[in-house]
Design an enzyme around this catalytic site. Sequence first.
Site, mmCIF file in Angstrom:
data_model
loop_
_atom_site.group_PDB
_atom_site.id
_atom_site.type_symbol
_atom_site.label_atom_id
_atom_site.label_comp_id
_atom_site.label_asym_id
_atom_site.label_seq_id
_atom_site.Cartn_x
_atom_site.Cartn_y
_atom_site.Cartn_z
ATOM 1 N N CYS A 279 0.822 -1.224 0.000
ATOM 2 C CA CYS A 279 0.000 0.000 0.000
ATOM 3 C C CYS A 279 0.853 1.270 0.000
ATOM 4 O O CYS A 279 0.559 2.231 -0.725
ATOM 5 C CB CYS A 279 -0.951 -0.001 1.192
ATOM 6 S SG CYS A 279 -0.246 -0.684 2.701
ATOM 7 N N GLN B 272 1.504 5.231 8.778
ATOM 8 C CA GLN B 272 0.576 4.241 8.221
ATOM 9 C C GLN B 272 -0.553 3.913 9.194
ATOM 10 O O GLN B 272 -0.329 3.654 10.383
ATOM 11 C CB GLN B 272 1.350 2.968 7.833
ATOM 12 C CG GLN B 272 2.357 3.219 6.731
ATOM 13 C CD GLN B 272 3.147 2.005 6.295
ATOM 14 O OE1 GLN B 272 4.358 2.093 6.113
ATOM 15 N NE2 GLN B 272 2.503 0.864 6.108
ATOM 16 N N HIS C 177 -2.995 6.287 4.629
ATOM 17 C CA HIS C 177 -1.553 6.329 4.874
ATOM 18 C C HIS C 177 -1.010 7.675 4.394
ATOM 19 O O HIS C 177 -1.385 8.163 3.315
ATOM 20 C CB HIS C 177 -0.827 5.247 4.063
ATOM 21 C CG HIS C 177 -1.014 3.850 4.580
ATOM 22 N ND1 HIS C 177 -1.770 3.529 5.683
ATOM 23 C CD2 HIS C 177 -0.500 2.667 4.117
ATOM 24 C CE1 HIS C 177 -1.719 2.209 5.882
ATOM 25 N NE2 HIS C 177 -0.963 1.669 4.950
HETATM 26 N N1 LIG Z 1 -5.054 -3.444 4.544
HETATM 27 C C1 LIG Z 1 -4.244 -2.884 3.641
HETATM 28 O O1 LIG Z 1 -4.080 -1.645 3.547
HETATM 29 C C2 LIG Z 1 -3.527 -3.741 2.680
HETATM 30 C C3 LIG Z 1 -2.909 -3.136 1.614
HETATM 31 C C4 LIG Z 1 -2.236 -3.909 0.707
HETATM 32 C C5 LIG Z 1 -2.193 -5.257 0.885
HETATM 33 N N2 LIG Z 1 -2.808 -5.846 1.945
HETATM 34 C C6 LIG Z 1 -2.742 -7.303 2.055
HETATM 35 O O2 LIG Z 1 -4.025 -7.867 1.837
HETATM 36 C C7 LIG Z 1 -4.170 -9.052 2.618
HETATM 37 C C8 LIG Z 1 -5.418 -8.953 3.481
HETATM 38 O O3 LIG Z 1 -5.388 -7.798 4.270
HETATM 39 P P1 LIG Z 1 -6.644 -7.327 5.135
HETATM 40 O O4 LIG Z 1 -6.220 -6.030 5.690
HETATM 41 O O5 LIG Z 1 -7.901 -7.399 4.342
HETATM 42 O O6 LIG Z 1 -6.696 -8.464 6.281
HETATM 43 P P2 LIG Z 1 -7.914 -8.890 7.212
HETATM 44 O O7 LIG Z 1 -8.860 -7.763 7.406
HETATM 45 O O8 LIG Z 1 -7.296 -9.520 8.415
HETATM 46 O O9 LIG Z 1 -8.676 -10.036 6.363
HETATM 47 C C9 LIG Z 1 -8.066 -11.264 6.057
HETATM 48 C C10 LIG Z 1 -8.975 -12.043 5.107
HETATM 49 O O10 LIG Z 1 -8.299 -13.237 4.713
HETATM 50 C C11 LIG Z 1 -9.183 -14.349 4.935
HETATM 51 N N3 LIG Z 1 -8.432 -15.560 5.242
HETATM 52 C C12 LIG Z 1 -7.539 -15.752 6.237
HETATM 53 N N4 LIG Z 1 -7.094 -17.036 6.215
HETATM 54 C C13 LIG Z 1 -7.730 -17.653 5.192
HETATM 55 C C14 LIG Z 1 -7.711 -18.957 4.668
HETATM 56 N N5 LIG Z 1 -6.928 -19.921 5.189
HETATM 57 N N6 LIG Z 1 -8.494 -19.250 3.591
HETATM 58 C C15 LIG Z 1 -9.283 -18.306 3.066
HETATM 59 N N7 LIG Z 1 -9.357 -17.034 3.517
HETATM 60 C C16 LIG Z 1 -8.588 -16.713 4.571
HETATM 61 C C17 LIG Z 1 -10.015 -13.922 6.108
HETATM 62 O O11 LIG Z 1 -11.181 -14.724 6.182
HETATM 63 P P3 LIG Z 1 -11.905 -15.043 7.589
HETATM 64 O O12 LIG Z 1 -12.677 -13.795 7.953
HETATM 65 O O13 LIG Z 1 -12.774 -16.206 7.258
HETATM 66 O O14 LIG Z 1 -10.815 -15.367 8.549
HETATM 67 C C18 LIG Z 1 -10.299 -12.460 5.727
HETATM 68 O O15 LIG Z 1 -11.311 -12.430 4.758
HETATM 69 C C19 LIG Z 1 -2.853 -9.168 3.392
HETATM 70 O O16 LIG Z 1 -1.995 -9.994 2.634
HETATM 71 C C20 LIG Z 1 -2.314 -7.777 3.422
HETATM 72 O O17 LIG Z 1 -0.911 -7.751 3.563
HETATM 73 C C21 LIG Z 1 -3.495 -5.122 2.825
#
Ligand SMILES: NC(=O)c1ccc[n+]([C@@H]2O[C@H](COP(=O)([O-])OP(=O)(O)OC[C@H]3O[C@@H](n4cnc5c(N)ncnc54)[C@H](OP(=O)(O)O)[C@@H]3O)[C@@H](O)[C@H]2O)c1
Length: 341
Positions: free
Chosen positions: A129, A156, A241
């Site tokens: 991000c 961030q 951010h």
């Molecule tokens: N937030 C940001 O600004 C941002 C920016 C760029 C990239 N990212 C990347 O995007 C990804 C997700 O971020 P987030 O902020 O959305 O995280 P989050 O809010 O913690 O959500 C994680 C998601 O992944 C799912 N998940 C976890 N384990 C799983 C599995 N074994 N099989 C299928 N689904 C699974 C979860 O489902 P359940 O609810 O069922 O557990 C939930 O839907 C990360 O890799 C992060 O580094 C985030």
Amino acid sequence: MTYKVAVVGATGNVGREMLAVLDQRAFPAHEVVALASTSSIGSEVSFGERNLKVKALDYFDFSDTDIVLMSAGSAVAKTWAPKIAAQGAIVIDNSSAWRMDRDVPLVVPEVNADALRGIKKGIVANPNCSTIQLVVVLKPLNDAAKIKRVVVSTYQSVSGAGKDAMDELFRQTRAVFVADPVEVEHFTKQIAYNVIPHIDDFLDSGLTKEEWKMMVETQKILDPDIQLTATCVRVPVFVGHSEAVTVEFEQPLTAERARQILRAAPGVLVVDKREDGGYVTPIECVGEDATFVSRIRKDPTVEHGLSLWIVADNLRKGAALNAVQIAECLINRKLLKRAAA
Ligand SMILES: NC(=O)c1ccc[n+]([C@@H]2O[C@H](COP(=O)([O-])OP(=O)(O)OC[C@H]3O[C@@H](n4cnc5c(N)ncnc54)[C@H](OP(=O)(O)O)[C@@H]3O)[C@@H](O)[C@H]2O)c1
């Protein structure tokens, strides 16, 4: 032509935003499927006016899916992205798992959409991000005056660390307010009313992995010759951010010329009034698609230098919007392996 799209991680911060962006941009999908872990089976997520029942990634058959927007962390992406790609879909992954793979394009459409010509593994990576909002702004400046060196400090928001991190900031803020004990679970120190100069793991070099990612991703996307050093800091902001950036150029570039260039740059909005409140803060960028630039000024310590302030919604341009824009590019450039319906 319409497409079948699956969102993996649909119950998370980024996944929910992906569904919102797909709906808001009227993405040409005849079917959108919400997938998450088995613990979310049967729960519902919003997709425009509708609710989608969440299905489990583990049991889903991708054989007629065209595009998979994945945001479920690196471990899931490492295992699942190749399996899904082998079934014929193109995976656009938000985690860091595939970003530095030579055969996986790392794409910010305003900056390097042409890299999509080289999709060898059926996987496209969405950058970090903090990198995305930085390179959207650096690209037109690099074209104008060739960047030598960048020094960036990030501020961030907690949403960059997932939904549990947002809950922790909320709980701790309330605990401080009502004089309850503050519990630390997700972050290494209290985040409410504090700042933490540590995002992701520490490396032997002393950099954190987040700082290293900003360096190598900027070089992969924009120019391998750019020298970049970062200090990445988590701040008690829910969404958005911010970055304080100082850039040294090979050729002269005045603040006024940079302002003109950035006003014409795709995806960038300049708000730079040099008066009280004449700049953008994270709260104002929430829900916005643009990357905002303020405080453009000369850096008097080098021959050709500028300092700037860059702010963007990390869940939108920093993640979901960029991923959907990549999908739109794949469609426009006819790069999908197959097209349903
Ligand atoms: N937030 C940001 O600004 C941002 C920016 C760029 C990239 N990212 C990347 O995007 C990804 C997700 O971020 P987030 O902020 O959305 O995280 P989050 O809010 O913690 O959500 C994680 C998601 O992944 C799912 N998940 C976890 N384990 C799983 C599995 N074994 N099989 C299928 N689904 C699974 C979860 O489902 P359940 O609810 O069922 O557990 C939930 O839907 C990360 O890799 C992060 O580094 C985030």
